[in-house]
Design a protein around this motif. Structure first.
Motif, PDB file in Angstrom:
ATOM      1  N   PHE A   5      15.404  15.169 -10.782  1.00 19.48           N
ATOM      2  CA  PHE A   5      14.196  14.699 -10.101  1.00 19.48           C
ATOM      3  C   PHE A   5      13.713  13.435 -10.805  1.00 19.48           C
ATOM      4  CE2 PHE A   5      14.299  19.190  -9.048  1.00 19.48           C
ATOM      5  CZ  PHE A   5      13.856  19.231  -7.744  1.00 19.48           C
ATOM      6  N   HIS A   6      13.378  12.433 -10.017  1.00 25.85           N
ATOM      7  CA  HIS A   6      12.943  11.144 -10.553  1.00 25.85           C
ATOM      8  C   HIS A   6      11.432  11.000 -10.378  1.00 25.85           C
ATOM      9  CE1 HIS A   6      13.204   6.441 -10.095  1.00 25.85           C
ATOM     10  NE2 HIS A   6      12.681   6.800 -11.239  1.00 25.85           N
ATOM     11  N   LYS A  12       2.588  11.878  -9.124  1.00 28.87           N
ATOM     12  CA  LYS A  12       3.630  12.687  -8.498  1.00 28.87           C
ATOM     13  C   LYS A  12       4.050  13.886  -9.345  1.00 28.87           C
ATOM     14  CE  LYS A  12       4.055  10.628  -4.588  1.00 28.87           C
ATOM     15  NZ  LYS A  12       5.156   9.808  -4.160  1.00 28.87           N
ATOM     16  N   LEU A  15       3.516  17.388  -7.638  1.00 33.47           N
ATOM     17  CA  LEU A  15       4.521  17.618  -6.603  1.00 33.47           C
ATOM     18  C   LEU A  15       5.888  17.908  -7.223  1.00 33.47           C
ATOM     19  CD1 LEU A  15       4.806  17.586  -3.541  1.00 33.47           C
ATOM     20  CD2 LEU A  15       5.191  15.119  -3.627  1.00 33.47           C
ATOM     21  N   ASN A  19       8.183  21.202  -6.924  1.00 30.41           N
ATOM     22  CA  ASN A  19       9.577  21.140  -6.454  1.00 30.41           C
ATOM     23  C   ASN A  19      10.508  21.910  -7.389  1.00 30.41           C
ATOM     24  OD1 ASN A  19       9.783  17.684  -5.124  1.00 30.41           O
ATOM     25  ND2 ASN A  19       8.758  19.492  -4.342  1.00 30.41           N
ATOM     26  N   ILE A 113      16.653  13.738  -6.283  1.00 27.34           N
ATOM     27  CA  ILE A 113      15.459  13.955  -5.453  1.00 27.34           C
ATOM     28  C   ILE A 113      14.317  13.151  -6.037  1.00 27.34           C
ATOM     29  CG2 ILE A 113      13.769  15.631  -4.606  1.00 27.34           C
ATOM     30  CD1 ILE A 113      15.966  17.712  -4.496  1.00 27.34           C
ATOM     31  N   ARG A 114      13.653  12.404  -5.170  1.00 25.99           N
ATOM     32  CA  ARG A 114      12.542  11.568  -5.605  1.00 25.99           C
ATOM     33  C   ARG A 114      11.264  12.058  -4.914  1.00 25.99           C
ATOM     34  NH1 ARG A 114       8.136   8.397  -5.266  1.00 25.99           N
ATOM     35  NH2 ARG A 114       8.409   6.379  -6.227  1.00 25.99           N
ATOM     36  N   PRO A 115      10.492  12.911  -5.619  1.00 29.80           N
ATOM     37  CA  PRO A 115       9.264  13.447  -5.003  1.00 29.80           C
ATOM     38  C   PRO A 115       8.251  12.321  -4.776  1.00 29.80           C
ATOM     39  CG  PRO A 115       9.863  14.661  -7.011  1.00 29.80           C
ATOM     40  CD  PRO A 115      10.687  13.427  -6.987  1.00 29.80           C
TER      41      PRO A 115
ATOM     42  N   HIS B   6      14.220  12.316   3.248  1.00 23.54           N
ATOM     43  CA  HIS B   6      13.229  13.176   2.588  1.00 23.54           C
ATOM     44  C   HIS B   6      11.819  12.626   2.842  1.00 23.54           C
ATOM     45  CE1 HIS B   6      11.598  14.786  -1.550  1.00 23.54           C
ATOM     46  NE2 HIS B   6      11.124  15.462  -0.527  1.00 23.54           N
ATOM     47  N   ASP B   8       7.879  13.510   2.150  1.00 18.76           N
ATOM     48  CA  ASP B   8       6.881  14.401   1.545  1.00 18.76           C
ATOM     49  C   ASP B   8       5.484  13.783   1.519  1.00 18.76           C
ATOM     50  OD1 ASP B   8       7.177  12.637  -0.579  1.00 18.76           O
ATOM     51  OD2 ASP B   8       7.850  14.123  -2.023  1.00 18.76           O
ATOM     52  N   VAL B  99      13.614  21.515  -1.307  1.00 20.69           N
ATOM     53  CA  VAL B  99      14.397  20.861  -2.359  1.00 20.69           C
ATOM     54  C   VAL B  99      15.809  21.431  -2.454  1.00 20.69           C
ATOM     55  CG1 VAL B  99      12.524  19.932  -3.764  1.00 20.69           C
ATOM     56  CG2 VAL B  99      13.206  22.314  -4.068  1.00 20.69           C
ATOM     57  N   LEU B 102      17.741  19.744   0.242  1.00 21.53           N
ATOM     58  CA  LEU B 102      18.094  18.372  -0.156  1.00 21.53           C
ATOM     59  C   LEU B 102      19.286  18.362  -1.111  1.00 21.53           C
ATOM     60  CD1 LEU B 102      14.498  16.926  -0.718  1.00 21.53           C
ATOM     61  CD2 LEU B 102      16.069  16.283   1.126  1.00 21.53           C
ATOM     62  N   GLN B 106      23.239  17.073  -0.122  1.00 24.71           N
ATOM     63  CA  GLN B 106      23.898  16.038  -0.917  1.00 24.71           C
ATOM     64  C   GLN B 106      25.227  16.565  -1.451  1.00 24.71           C
ATOM     65  OE1 GLN B 106      21.359  13.464  -3.617  1.00 24.71           O
ATOM     66  NE2 GLN B 106      19.759  14.812  -2.866  1.00 24.71           N
ATOM     67  N   TYR B 112      21.397  10.533   0.650  1.00 26.00           N
ATOM     68  CA  TYR B 112      19.962  10.853   0.529  1.00 26.00           C
ATOM     69  C   TYR B 112      19.164   9.566   0.632  1.00 26.00           C
ATOM     70  CZ  TYR B 112      15.589  12.072  -2.002  1.00 26.00           C
ATOM     71  OH  TYR B 112      14.279  12.250  -2.379  1.00 26.00           O
ATOM     72  N   ARG B 114      15.059   8.246   0.740  1.00 28.68           N
ATOM     73  CA  ARG B 114      13.662   8.639   0.594  1.00 28.68           C
ATOM     74  C   ARG B 114      12.801   7.445   1.042  1.00 28.68           C
ATOM     75  NH1 ARG B 114       8.438   8.246  -0.841  1.00 28.68           N
ATOM     76  NH2 ARG B 114       7.713   9.990  -2.094  1.00 28.68           N
TER      77      ARG B 114
END
Lengths: 115, 115, 115
Positions: A5-6, A12, A15, A19, A113-115, B6, B8, B99, B102, B106, B112, B114
């Motif tokens: 996760f970034h 963020k 969130l 996640n 994944i970039r929330p 994605h 959110d 998540v 996602l 991938q 992916y 965003r």
């Protein structure tokens, strides 16, 4: 399931932690092995500071770290934010460059994944 | 071409739908096969609610869904937003954890994006 | 290391350029081969306009471009922003659809990072 996760915005973190909690809960229930890393760069590294951060966030992070979730801070970002690596919460690790970590983990098969 | 978008944040739906429309138009023109999924979690699931959402957005979504685009809502997010799965627009599906979806897509070879 | 950075918000250019600079510095130091592309779509293409953009940003971009970093603008976004491809900074290239570029590069093994 391996996921990085970034997080590069302070707002963020809530969130992103949600996640990670959801992914962990799903994998615990389904019995699937899981590796989760939260990589912070930019201003978001501030939340990993043991003193300068939000106590409730740090508590949620520590609970995730106890379950094996990795919290990594970009050293370039720490320098830019004038945070010493020693000032980070005890569960946090550092990496030389956050974006390199993101690229390397993806090339090792992690989902991004970039929330 | 297989891609999962994605979403959110509520205010990103317009951009995300434009992204999907552009990808679809490109693939229609070039004759390339395409699979597109828009995965909503966090507060963004609200836009998939049949009643609580914006009519113009829902119309664009329905047009994309007719062309095979998948709209998936995270059930954790639906619970947090107190939206019953039955209250979603008829074209929307649900997944147990956004998540996880996602990450799994991938790992199945989806790109992916965003917005 | 091959990475595509996705920029679709004007205010993210500073962060994205810093990301690219850090990745480049790391790879120069470690001797690792690196390919970096910054793909702009949405309103973010404005920053690639030779005249309409911020001079300091353009200078940082030009310095990166000289080191081989690719700056690509989505033609759908240029049309929406009423920017002629000829009005872009000389180092910028265009692609038919930004999201298609993002998907194709990922399928070619590029990591995806969204600052």
């Amino acid at each position: 399931m391996q996921t990085i996760f970034h997080v590069d915005e302070l707002e963020k973190w809530g969130l992103a932690l949600g996640n990670a909690e959801n992914m962990l809960a799903y994998c615990e229930e389904s019995g699937e092995a899981v590796k989760i890393e939260l990589l912070a760069n930019g201003i978001a590294v501030r939340a990993l500071s043991a003193e300068g951060s939000d106590a409730a966030l740090l508590q949620r992070m520590a609970a995730l770290a106890e379950k094996g979730v990795v919290f990594a801070a970009c050293r370039n970002a720490l320098r830019a934010q004038q945070i010493e690596p020693e000032a980070l919460a005890p569960f946090a690790v550092t990496v030389p460059a956050g974006v390199v970590e993101l690229a390397q983990k993806q090339q090792a098969g992690y989902a991004y994944i970039r929330p």
